[in-house]
Design an enzyme around this catalytic site. Structure first.
Site, PDB file in Angstrom:
ATOM      1  N   HIS A 142       0.846  -1.208   0.000  1.00 25.69           N
ATOM      2  CA  HIS A 142       0.000   0.000   0.000  1.00 25.69           C
ATOM      3  C   HIS A 142       0.876   1.250   0.000  1.00 25.69           C
ATOM      4  O   HIS A 142       1.987   1.234   0.535  1.00 25.69           O
ATOM      5  CB  HIS A 142      -0.968   0.009   1.179  1.00 25.69           C
ATOM      6  CG  HIS A 142      -0.326   0.159   2.530  1.00 25.69           C
ATOM      7  ND1 HIS A 142      -0.099   1.396   3.100  1.00 25.69           N
ATOM      8  CD2 HIS A 142       0.142  -0.756   3.420  1.00 25.69           C
ATOM      9  CE1 HIS A 142       0.464   1.228   4.292  1.00 25.69           C
ATOM     10  NE2 HIS A 142       0.629  -0.069   4.503  1.00 25.69           N
ATOM     11  N   ASP A 193      -0.526   4.455   0.745  1.00 28.94           N
ATOM     12  CA  ASP A 193      -1.029   5.514   1.627  1.00 28.94           C
ATOM     13  C   ASP A 193      -0.251   5.456   2.929  1.00 28.94           C
ATOM     14  O   ASP A 193       0.394   4.442   3.241  1.00 28.94           O
ATOM     15  CB  ASP A 193      -2.534   5.323   1.885  1.00 28.94           C
ATOM     16  CG  ASP A 193      -2.849   3.968   2.502  1.00 28.94           C
ATOM     17  OD1 ASP A 193      -2.303   2.944   2.005  1.00 28.94           O
ATOM     18  OD2 ASP A 193      -3.618   3.913   3.474  1.00 28.94           O
ATOM     19  N   ASP A 240       6.628   1.986   6.041  1.00 20.91           N
ATOM     20  CA  ASP A 240       5.213   1.552   6.023  1.00 20.91           C
ATOM     21  C   ASP A 240       4.446   2.352   4.988  1.00 20.91           C
ATOM     22  O   ASP A 240       3.829   3.339   5.289  1.00 20.91           O
ATOM     23  CB  ASP A 240       4.616   1.729   7.426  1.00 20.91           C
ATOM     24  CG  ASP A 240       3.174   1.246   7.521  1.00 20.91           C
ATOM     25  OD1 ASP A 240       2.721   0.519   6.621  1.00 20.91           O
ATOM     26  OD2 ASP A 240       2.494   1.618   8.488  1.00 20.91           O
ATOM     27  N   GLU A 258      -5.043   1.540   2.921  1.00 17.97           N
ATOM     28  CA  GLU A 258      -4.798   0.549   3.968  1.00 17.97           C
ATOM     29  C   GLU A 258      -4.919   1.152   5.365  1.00 17.97           C
ATOM     30  O   GLU A 258      -5.544   0.566   6.253  1.00 17.97           O
ATOM     31  CB  GLU A 258      -3.404  -0.083   3.787  1.00 17.97           C
ATOM     32  CG  GLU A 258      -3.206  -1.391   4.559  1.00 17.97           C
ATOM     33  CD  GLU A 258      -2.634  -1.223   5.953  1.00 17.97           C
ATOM     34  OE1 GLU A 258      -2.641  -2.204   6.707  1.00 17.97           O
ATOM     35  OE2 GLU A 258      -2.206  -0.101   6.319  1.00 17.97           O
ATOM     36  N   GLU A 259      -4.335   2.332   5.553  1.00 21.76           N
ATOM     37  CA  GLU A 259      -4.339   2.942   6.890  1.00 21.76           C
ATOM     38  C   GLU A 259      -5.744   3.398   7.294  1.00 21.76           C
ATOM     39  O   GLU A 259      -5.988   3.740   8.453  1.00 21.76           O
ATOM     40  CB  GLU A 259      -3.363   4.128   6.938  1.00 21.76           C
ATOM     41  CG  GLU A 259      -1.925   3.793   6.567  1.00 21.76           C
ATOM     42  CD  GLU A 259      -1.222   2.857   7.558  1.00 21.76           C
ATOM     43  OE1 GLU A 259      -1.832   2.469   8.559  1.00 21.76           O
ATOM     44  OE2 GLU A 259      -0.052   2.507   7.296  1.00 21.76           O
ATOM     45  N   ASP A 299       4.546  -5.920   5.029  1.00 21.57           N
ATOM     46  CA  ASP A 299       3.958  -4.736   5.671  1.00 21.57           C
ATOM     47  C   ASP A 299       4.040  -4.819   7.191  1.00 21.57           C
ATOM     48  O   ASP A 299       3.205  -4.276   7.901  1.00 21.57           O
ATOM     49  CB  ASP A 299       2.492  -4.603   5.209  1.00 21.57           C
ATOM     50  CG  ASP A 299       1.895  -3.256   5.563  1.00 21.57           C
ATOM     51  OD1 ASP A 299       2.658  -2.312   5.800  1.00 21.57           O
ATOM     52  OD2 ASP A 299       0.652  -3.171   5.621  1.00 21.57           O
ATOM     53  N   HIS A 305       3.793   4.282  12.008  1.00 21.68           N
ATOM     54  CA  HIS A 305       2.665   4.988  12.634  1.00 21.68           C
ATOM     55  C   HIS A 305       3.106   6.065  13.628  1.00 21.68           C
ATOM     56  O   HIS A 305       2.275   6.832  14.076  1.00 21.68           O
ATOM     57  CB  HIS A 305       1.697   4.040  13.349  1.00 21.68           C
ATOM     58  CG  HIS A 305       0.939   3.143  12.420  1.00 21.68           C
ATOM     59  ND1 HIS A 305      -0.325   2.698  12.689  1.00 21.68           N
ATOM     60  CD2 HIS A 305       1.259   2.620  11.206  1.00 21.68           C
ATOM     61  CE1 HIS A 305      -0.735   1.913  11.696  1.00 21.68           C
ATOM     62  NE2 HIS A 305       0.210   1.864  10.784  1.00 21.68           N
TER      63      HIS A 305
END
Lengths: 464, 464
Positions: B89, B91, B122, B156-157, B185, B435
């Site tokens: 991903h 995003d 990520d 995804e997030e 991931d 994150h």
């Protein structure tokens, strides 16, 4: 003299939006107007009136707002008569017609003998009833049977800001000649039967904090290897009270006053329709089935309530968090002759015991953040007997001798500072709805209440 | 052909603010730009690219926002070769320099061999590592050892909005020729030692509501005569797990996979500095003292966490409320071979048992609001053995065979719909900080990771 001011009506007082809860200049102006109108009314009644400047109040947001003055007033100074001091307040709770009021809360409106309006029963109506009783003697050109003092504030609903300091300061001045104190700021327990209130419970408010770290964890990443603070806290809170409402803190009942036959009889004498009480409370079933048990557990036994948890996930939805630091909150309503600091020790020791058995690596801190003593009067005190006789005269019945399960800080404060006989003589019916929408006082209660205060003056005169 | 696009760098991808979490038009535009750039890159690599229109998304506030397209791409179609599908991903989580970033989160900045930037690890870095590995074969003018497919999303997030429907729809089209699925991931469990992830825990999220009435009570007026919902709830939550982390729901451990000698050896082989782990977690003491116990309780045993309570008093300060209706929230992380619906029944029955013993007049309702199955792969599956050999080739070491204590819904979703061998091959180190602030990927991990994917292609070719 403006004859209108001599006939100040409840309608005119209710029209003043004296909301002390919402800290905005508009309502503060209304509060100052309210206190000025009341001071004027008392002056025209012949009282010597002092409006005490209470300074200003710093709000959490940095704003400063003026505090409305407290009125100290005196009527009569005959050393051969007793002196009764009446406490009342003229500020009100917020009221907004959009919240479910059927009439404009600031326009006193009569429907079927009920006078609806914010402050009608809490506390403008009872203050005016007392003033009206005094006026009646004036109108009949009779001497007042007792010397009367007034202490009237405008910040009660906001926690009586700065009042205690004033009472302390006036202890040996304004209060020096006072023999009796009367408050009329609560309600009967019935629709039609008058009451005298002779006690209130105290309150000790506790926080128990359990901390692993000051940041939360993710339950996927850490679930299974932590002493989770919520598991500790739930066990601590679960150790406090059983499913029958019995408090599990060792020793907590040791100092609770023994139950006498005389006291049991006061509960038996009270009329309480349990079925109606249950329905109006919208509770399916209480912990107890008899009127006496219900009343005793509200008034003369301690109770423990768990209020909530700060720091955990409290919103709608699903969050997979392990809170890192949580604070449980509970309080114990105290009754005679429980002692606040003994209770603090018992609760702390108990929680430490429970926590140590868990072998948790978290840190626990117990704090008592509020400790208010219970208050109880001797119902055979002369003032109480006088009030009973006055009720018999006006209502033709014995009053319910009641207590209040909540704390009335004003009552306790007067008692602790002034040390004089204090009685609560409510005028309003149980369904008056103080603090809620459609607050009212019944026309009947307002008028019979005025008569009751006049009869009370005459009874009090007999004591001297 | 623009030669620059052939050398698309991580720096250029990180510079695109493809935040899918904050639902504002500016970031959505960046997401569309990100997907267009990636589609272009894949096209120039020679892939057949489809950008699937995903429609739009209705937000709770009524606003509608377009969903960035999902890229489906294919490189090679040789029936004699195996086909590996890579999921990634592009995003990212929100990032704001004011939140504690030491460098601009959208400017890839190298400090001491660490490449700081939002999305670096990520998941932009790993996606580019895979693309770079493919490019290497192209640059060397070698045939790709395997057919490659890509499924790249941009939400995804934000919970992979609408992805499952697409995978379901493409099950017999795009996915029909796929033999293996690779996701990269997550992270290693170490700073320097590579890992292969072969399992994740599932999750069953529960609410237990206890209701007396839909309005709160005052603890002075009602404390002592009620079955208080908080007392019931605290007892219910307190019955779930003991102080050693053991779940008390009867039968809950019945289906937990038996521990084999082979499995124990995988934990023994993992290097984990417990002291460092404890310090970096800022936890004084874990429930267990050995590496093996810690890993097993994070990965292969269920755990129960209490998340919080909705409806009680959760703010700072002291409020003397008896909440009328409260909802407790907890979840159980599930492991092989626990079954979501069996767990739901066990938990419900247990809470009903505990509640019935309290003889409370309140109403209790238990609901499972989320049920995600655990996922586990066979570590002796050929794809896993190929990945191990590739790691040995590039890093000269055996990988840590790890699981994830959290649920990775994407992995479970692919496995359930596509039914093909799926492996998680992380590239980033344990301290990459996905994150959080100062997210990074080490230059070493990025480059060795690219080599690892190339070696993996060659190993996978051996399987056919």
């Amino acid at each position: 003299m403006d004859p209108k001011l001599g006939r100040m009506t409840l309608k005119e007082w209710v029209a003043i939006e004296s909301d002390s809860v919402q800290p905005v200049p508009r309502f503060r102006q209304e509060l100052f107007r309210m206190m000025a109108v009341a001071a004027d009314t008392l002056q025209r009644l012949g009282a010597r009136v002092t409006s005490v400047d209470m300074g200003s109040q710093q709000l959490p947001d940095g704003q400063s707002l003026p505090i409305p003055p407290v009125i100290l007033a005196e009527l009569g100074n005959d050393p051969t008569k007793g002196t009764v001091c009446f406490y009342g307040h003229l500020d009100v709770q917020p009221a907004d017609q959009g919240d479910g009021w059927l009439t404009d809360p600031y326009v006193l409106t009569e429907v079927d003998g009920k006078l609806y309006g914010r402050g009608a029963t809490d506390n403008k109506g009872p203050v005016l009833a007392w003033i009206n009783a005094v006026s009646a003697f004036r109108a009949l050109e009779q001497d007042l049977p007792v010397n009367i003092k007034f202490i009237i504030e405008g910040m009660e609903e906001a926690g009586s800001v700065a009042l205690e300091e004033l009472v302390e300061k006036e202890k040996n001045r304004f209060f020096s000649g006072v023999d009796y104190i009367v408050i009329s700021d609560n309600l009967w327990i019935s629709q039609r039967k008058p009451a005298i209130t002779y006690g209130t419970r105290g309150n000790s408010y506790f926080t128990v904090e359990v901390k692993c770290r000051d940041q939360d964890f993710h339950s996927g990443t850490f679930g299974g290897i932590l002493h989770e603070p919520m598991a500790d806290l739930v066990a601590l809170l679960g150790s406090l009270v059983d499913s029958s409402g019995h408090i599990l803190v060792p020793g907590i009942y040791d100092e609770v006053a023994l139950l006498t036959e005389e006291e049991i009889n006061t509960y038996k004498a009270i009329h309480l329709d349990l079925e109606e009480y249950r329905n109006s409370s919208r509770v399916e079933k209480f912990l107890f089935d008899t009127k006496e048990e219900i009343l005793m557990h509200l008034w003369r036994y301690p109770s423990l309530s768990i209020h909530g948890i700060e720091g955990a996930f409290d919103e709608p939805g699903a969050k997979t968090v392990i809170p890192g630091q949580v604070i449980g909150k509970f309080s114990i309503r105290l009754v005679p002759h429980m002692n606040v600091s003994v209770v603090e020790k018992q609760v702390t020791r108990h929680l430490e015991d429970v926590f140590s058995k868990r072998n948790s690596s978290n840190k626990m801190v117990v704090s008592m953040t509020l400790g208010l003593h219970p208050w109880i009067a001797n119902i055979n005190d002369t003032q109480y007997l006088a009030a009973k006789r006055a009720i018999r005269t006006v209502f033709g019945t014995e009053p319910d001798m009641i207590r209040d399960g909540s704390t009335i800080p004003i009552a306790k404060m007067f008692q602790e500072i002034v040390h004089k006989s204090l009685v609560l003589i409510p005028l309003g019916a149980v369904d008056d709805g103080e603090h809620s929408q459609n607050e009212k006082i019944n026309r009947w209660n307002y008028i019979e209440g005025t008569k009751l205060f006049a009869a009370f003056f005459l009874e009090m005169a007999q004591l001297h």
